[in-house]
Design a protein around this motif. Structure first.
Motif, short mmCIF file in Angstrom:
data_model
loop_
_atom_site.label_atom_id
_atom_site.label_comp_id
_atom_site.label_asym_id
_atom_site.label_seq_id
_atom_site.Cartn_x
_atom_site.Cartn_y
_atom_site.Cartn_z
N ALA A 1 0.85 -1.19 0.00
CA ALA A 1 0.00 0.00 0.00
C ALA A 1 0.89 1.23 0.00
O ALA A 1 1.93 1.26 0.67
CB ALA A 1 -0.91 0.01 1.23
N ILE A 2 0.50 2.25 -0.78
CA ILE A 2 1.22 3.52 -0.80
C ILE A 2 0.22 4.63 -0.52
O ILE A 2 -0.85 4.68 -1.11
CB ILE A 2 1.95 3.74 -2.15
N ILE A 3 0.58 5.52 0.39
CA ILE A 3 -0.28 6.63 0.79
C ILE A 3 0.28 7.92 0.21
O ILE A 3 1.49 8.18 0.33
CB ILE A 3 -0.39 6.74 2.31
N MET A 4 -0.59 8.71 -0.39
CA MET A 4 -0.16 9.98 -1.01
C MET A 4 -1.28 10.99 -0.95
O MET A 4 -2.44 10.65 -0.70
CB MET A 4 0.24 9.73 -2.47
N GLY A 5 -0.93 12.25 -1.21
CA GLY A 5 -1.94 13.28 -1.32
C GLY A 5 -2.50 13.36 -2.72
O GLY A 5 -1.99 12.74 -3.67
N ARG A 6 -3.58 14.14 -2.88
CA ARG A 6 -4.23 14.27 -4.17
C ARG A 6 -3.28 14.82 -5.23
O ARG A 6 -3.23 14.31 -6.36
CB ARG A 6 -5.45 15.19 -4.05
N ARG A 7 -2.51 15.85 -4.90
CA ARG A 7 -1.62 16.46 -5.88
C ARG A 7 -0.54 15.48 -6.33
O ARG A 7 -0.16 15.45 -7.50
CB ARG A 7 -1.00 17.74 -5.33
#
Length: 229
Positions: A50-56
């Motif tokens: 799993a990788i977590i990131m922001g919208r941008r």
């Protein structure tokens, strides 16, 4: 085996590439360099996790990264796909990452940016893969200004890479490890409202930790990502 009331959760790892000496990580939502070797190492570390990131950050990628669960943390609803999930807050993103890691018997998940996301997860990160790009001074609108205090972190491994036809600048990759890891735990009941596959995997997850302690196994996996010169 009887599943205990509380279970240790996967460990959080960050991957960051920043300029030296300005600590710039982005200019107008794009990377300010071309480093194919670093991108290849990023892929080899994160596939299957799993990788977590922001919208941008997600928008800058142009597409969901295949072979991974893309968790997009955003205040506004985000369209979901087969390997993309929207998280409205940090706690939801962590639960999604925990569920995916347990179901796939992975000991860690990754936080990949941008600037705000790194700050919001800083308290739970146990390991950071830091790429320092020796680009000289550049102007950017996103930074990773975190300094690694030797009282709290130690440098597990470090390697320099030269500039080549595929890598615009020389760079260094350092693996920083928190001296006192943050061990998150959850009550088993937290998973009862999610996919039943999680509960069926919990015993396998516990057996994995018992037979191979989390930190030792993660170290072996990450050491193998540094090919011999």
């Amino acid at each position: 085996m009887t599943t205990p009331a509380r279970v240790k959760m996967p460990s959080a790892t960050s991957i960051v590439a920043r300029s030296y000496p300005d600590h710039v990580i982005g200019i107008e939502n794009r990377l300010p360099w071309r480093l194919r070797t670093d991108l290849a190492l990023f892929k080899s570390r994160t596939v299957g996790h799993a990788i977590i990131m922001g919208r941008r950050t997600f928008e800058s990628l142009g597409r969901p990264l295949p072979g991974r669960l893309n968790i997009v943390l955003s205040r506004e609803p985000f369209p979901e796909q087969s390997n993309v999930q929207w998280a409205r807050d940090v706690s939801t993103a962590l639960l999604m990452a925990d569920i995916y890691a347990i179901c796939n018997l992975q000991r860690q998940f990754f936080v990949i940016g941008g600037e705000r996301i790194y700050r919001e997860f800083s308290d739970v990160i146990n390991r950071v893969w830091l790429t320092e790009v020796f680009s000289g001074r550049i102007n950017g609108d996103a930074k990773f200004d975190f300094e690694f205090s030797l009282n709290d972190w130690w440098s597990h491994s470090e390697r320099d890479y030269p500039a080549t036809d595929q890598d615009e600048y020389p760079f260094r990759i350092t693996c920083w490890v928190r001296r006192k890891p943050q061990h998150r735990e959850r009550f088993v009941d937290e998973f009862r409202s999610s996919d039943s596959e999680v509960l069926s995997k919990l015993n396998d997850w516990l057996a994995l930790q018992t037979s191979n302690p989390m930190e030792d196994a993660v170290e072996q996996e990450q050491l193998s990502l540094f090919p011999k010169p």
